[in-house]
Design a protein around this motif. Structure first.
Motif, PDB file in Angstrom:
ATOM      1  N   ARG A 118      -4.657 -43.018  32.276  1.00  9.34           N
ATOM      2  CA  ARG A 118      -4.875 -44.323  31.671  1.00  9.34           C
ATOM      3  C   ARG A 118      -3.583 -45.130  31.638  1.00  9.34           C
ATOM      4  N   SER A 119      -3.735 -46.456  31.642  1.00 12.19           N
ATOM      5  CA  SER A 119      -2.554 -47.334  31.705  1.00 12.19           C
ATOM      6  C   SER A 119      -1.683 -47.222  30.461  1.00 12.19           C
ATOM      7  N   ASP A 120      -2.254 -46.761  29.349  1.00 10.89           N
ATOM      8  CA  ASP A 120      -1.465 -46.610  28.129  1.00 10.89           C
ATOM      9  C   ASP A 120      -1.017 -45.169  27.902  1.00 10.89           C
ATOM     10  N   SER A 121      -1.125 -44.336  28.921  1.00  8.69           N
ATOM     11  CA  SER A 121      -0.779 -42.920  28.765  1.00  8.69           C
ATOM     12  C   SER A 121       0.668 -42.726  28.333  1.00  8.69           C
ATOM     13  N   TRP A 122       1.556 -43.567  28.819  1.00 11.21           N
ATOM     14  CA  TRP A 122       2.967 -43.407  28.457  1.00 11.21           C
ATOM     15  C   TRP A 122       3.170 -43.670  26.961  1.00 11.21           C
ATOM     16  N   SER A 123       2.501 -44.657  26.441  1.00  9.40           N
ATOM     17  CA  SER A 123       2.646 -44.983  25.024  1.00  9.40           C
ATOM     18  C   SER A 123       2.203 -43.838  24.114  1.00  9.40           C
ATOM     19  N   TYR A 124       1.260 -43.051  24.576  1.00 10.53           N
ATOM     20  CA  TYR A 124       0.722 -41.959  23.765  1.00 10.53           C
ATOM     21  C   TYR A 124       1.086 -40.591  24.335  1.00 10.53           C
ATOM     22  N   ARG A 125       2.170 -40.520  25.064  1.00 13.94           N
ATOM     23  CA  ARG A 125       2.529 -39.315  25.814  1.00 13.94           C
ATOM     24  C   ARG A 125       2.690 -38.077  24.937  1.00 13.94           C
ATOM     25  N   TYR A 126       2.972 -38.239  23.650  1.00 12.26           N
ATOM     26  CA  TYR A 126       3.175 -37.092  22.773  1.00 12.26           C
ATOM     27  C   TYR A 126       1.870 -36.433  22.358  1.00 12.26           C
ATOM     28  N   LEU A 127       0.769 -37.109  22.598  1.00 10.25           N
ATOM     29  CA  LEU A 127      -0.508 -36.676  22.063  1.00 10.25           C
ATOM     30  C   LEU A 127      -1.340 -35.899  23.074  1.00 10.25           C
ATOM     31  N   VAL A 128      -1.913 -34.812  22.626  1.00  9.61           N
ATOM     32  CA  VAL A 128      -2.838 -34.053  23.466  1.00  9.61           C
ATOM     33  C   VAL A 128      -3.987 -34.953  23.928  1.00  9.61           C
ATOM     34  N   ALA A 129      -4.397 -35.863  23.074  1.00  8.48           N
ATOM     35  CA  ALA A 129      -5.531 -36.742  23.390  1.00  8.48           C
ATOM     36  C   ALA A 129      -5.241 -37.705  24.531  1.00  8.48           C
ATOM     37  N   SER A 130      -3.960 -37.885  24.896  1.00 12.51           N
ATOM     38  CA  SER A 130      -3.620 -38.803  25.992  1.00 12.51           C
ATOM     39  C   SER A 130      -3.805 -38.158  27.362  1.00 12.51           C
ATOM     40  N   VAL A 131      -4.073 -36.868  27.384  1.00 13.16           N
ATOM     41  CA  VAL A 131      -4.154 -36.111  28.640  1.00 13.16           C
ATOM     42  C   VAL A 131      -5.566 -36.152  29.209  1.00 13.16           C
ATOM     43  N   ASP A 132      -5.636 -36.440  30.514  1.00 13.31           N
ATOM     44  CA  ASP A 132      -6.931 -36.440  31.200  1.00 13.31           C
ATOM     45  C   ASP A 132      -7.169 -35.154  32.002  1.00 13.31           C
ATOM     46  N   TYR A 133      -6.085 -34.542  32.461  1.00 14.64           N
ATOM     47  CA  TYR A 133      -6.209 -33.305  33.236  1.00 14.64           C
ATOM     48  C   TYR A 133      -5.190 -32.285  32.727  1.00 14.64           C
ATOM     49  N   TRP A 134      -5.639 -31.049  32.645  1.00 15.89           N
ATOM     50  CA  TRP A 134      -4.774 -29.941  32.243  1.00 15.89           C
ATOM     51  C   TRP A 134      -4.695 -28.908  33.363  1.00 15.89           C
ATOM     52  N   GLY A 135      -3.498 -28.331  33.509  1.00 14.20           N
ATOM     53  CA  GLY A 135      -3.367 -27.155  34.350  1.00 14.20           C
ATOM     54  C   GLY A 135      -3.815 -25.933  33.569  1.00 14.20           C
ATOM     55  N   GLN A 136      -3.812 -24.795  34.216  1.00 16.26           N
ATOM     56  CA  GLN A 136      -4.354 -23.588  33.601  1.00 16.26           C
ATOM     57  C   GLN A 136      -3.377 -22.888  32.672  1.00 16.26           C
ATOM     58  N   GLY A 137      -2.113 -23.289  32.667  1.00 17.62           N
ATOM     59  CA  GLY A 137      -1.135 -22.656  31.793  1.00 17.62           C
ATOM     60  C   GLY A 137      -0.403 -21.512  32.471  1.00 17.62           C
ATOM     61  N   THR A 138       0.877 -21.396  32.133  1.00 17.14           N
ATOM     62  CA  THR A 138       1.686 -20.294  32.643  1.00 17.14           C
ATOM     63  C   THR A 138       2.533 -19.776  31.486  1.00 17.14           C
ATOM     64  N   LEU A 139       2.565 -18.458  31.311  1.00 17.23           N
ATOM     65  CA  LEU A 139       3.200 -17.850  30.149  1.00 17.23           C
ATOM     66  C   LEU A 139       4.699 -17.673  30.369  1.00 17.23           C
ATOM     67  N   VAL A 140       5.464 -18.151  29.402  1.00 19.81           N
ATOM     68  CA  VAL A 140       6.918 -17.947  29.379  1.00 19.81           C
ATOM     69  C   VAL A 140       7.244 -17.101  28.158  1.00 19.81           C
ATOM     70  N   THR A 141       7.903 -15.987  28.382  1.00 18.56           N
ATOM     71  CA  THR A 141       8.302 -15.102  27.288  1.00 18.56           C
ATOM     72  C   THR A 141       9.812 -14.947  27.323  1.00 18.56           C
ATOM     73  N   VAL A 142      10.448 -15.285  26.205  1.00 17.57           N
ATOM     74  CA  VAL A 142      11.901 -15.185  26.107  1.00 17.57           C
ATOM     75  C   VAL A 142      12.234 -14.079  25.117  1.00 17.57           C
ATOM     76  N   SER A 143      12.910 -13.065  25.588  1.00 12.98           N
ATOM     77  CA  SER A 143      13.262 -11.932  24.730  1.00 12.98           C
ATOM     78  C   SER A 143      14.655 -12.140  24.132  1.00 12.98           C
ATOM     79  N   SER A 144      14.812 -11.629  22.933  1.00  9.55           N
ATOM     80  CA  SER A 144      16.100 -11.803  22.229  1.00  9.55           C
ATOM     81  C   SER A 144      17.065 -10.677  22.566  1.00  9.55           C
TER      82      SER A 144
END
Length: 126
Positions: free
Chosen positions: A100-126
């Motif tokens: 959407r043309s206003d996507s940048w204005s609402y970029r912080y919001l999950v609701a501004s997203v039209d498409y999602w990727g499937q996710g990739t897991l990042v694990t950082v060990s201490s």
């Protein structure tokens, strides 16, 4: 598949990873491409975004100075370079696209997203 993320894995604190996200179809012409993440027991949260027109970027305060978002238009690929990783960066990382043309204005919001990727897991060990 509109967005395909890859590059996650296990890394020690202080290490680096680079995530990639291949965009296709309508997602590749989106106004905004971004990364969100969801840690254990938490909601999905904004990490970084890049605007297609002008290349403006923005970051969550928690990753500023450590993460860099970029895109390679010739390959329709979005990247997230993550340096100086911390255990609190452990999460599933999702690439996202806002058409959407206003996507940048609402970029912080999950609701501004039209498409999602499937996710990739990042694990950082201490």
């Amino acid at each position: 598949v509109q967005l395909q993320a890859s590059g996650g894995g296990l890394v020690q604190a202080g290490g680096s990873l680079r995530l990639s996200c291949a965009a296709s179809g309508r997602a590749s012409n989106s106004y905004v491409l971004s990364w969100f993440r969801q840690g254990p027991g938490t909601e999905r949260r904004f990490v970084a975004a890049i605007k297609r027109s002008g290349g403006n970027t923005d970051y969550a305060d928690s990753v500023k100075g450590r993460f860099t978002i970029s895109r390679e238009d010739a390959k329709n690929t979005l990247y997230l370079q993550m340096n100086s990783l911390k255990p609190e960066d452990t999460a599933v990382y999702y690439c996202a696209a806002g058409r959407r043309s206003d996507s940048w204005s609402y970029r912080y919001l999950v609701a501004s997203v039209d498409y999602w990727g499937q996710g990739t897991l990042v694990t950082v060990s201490s």
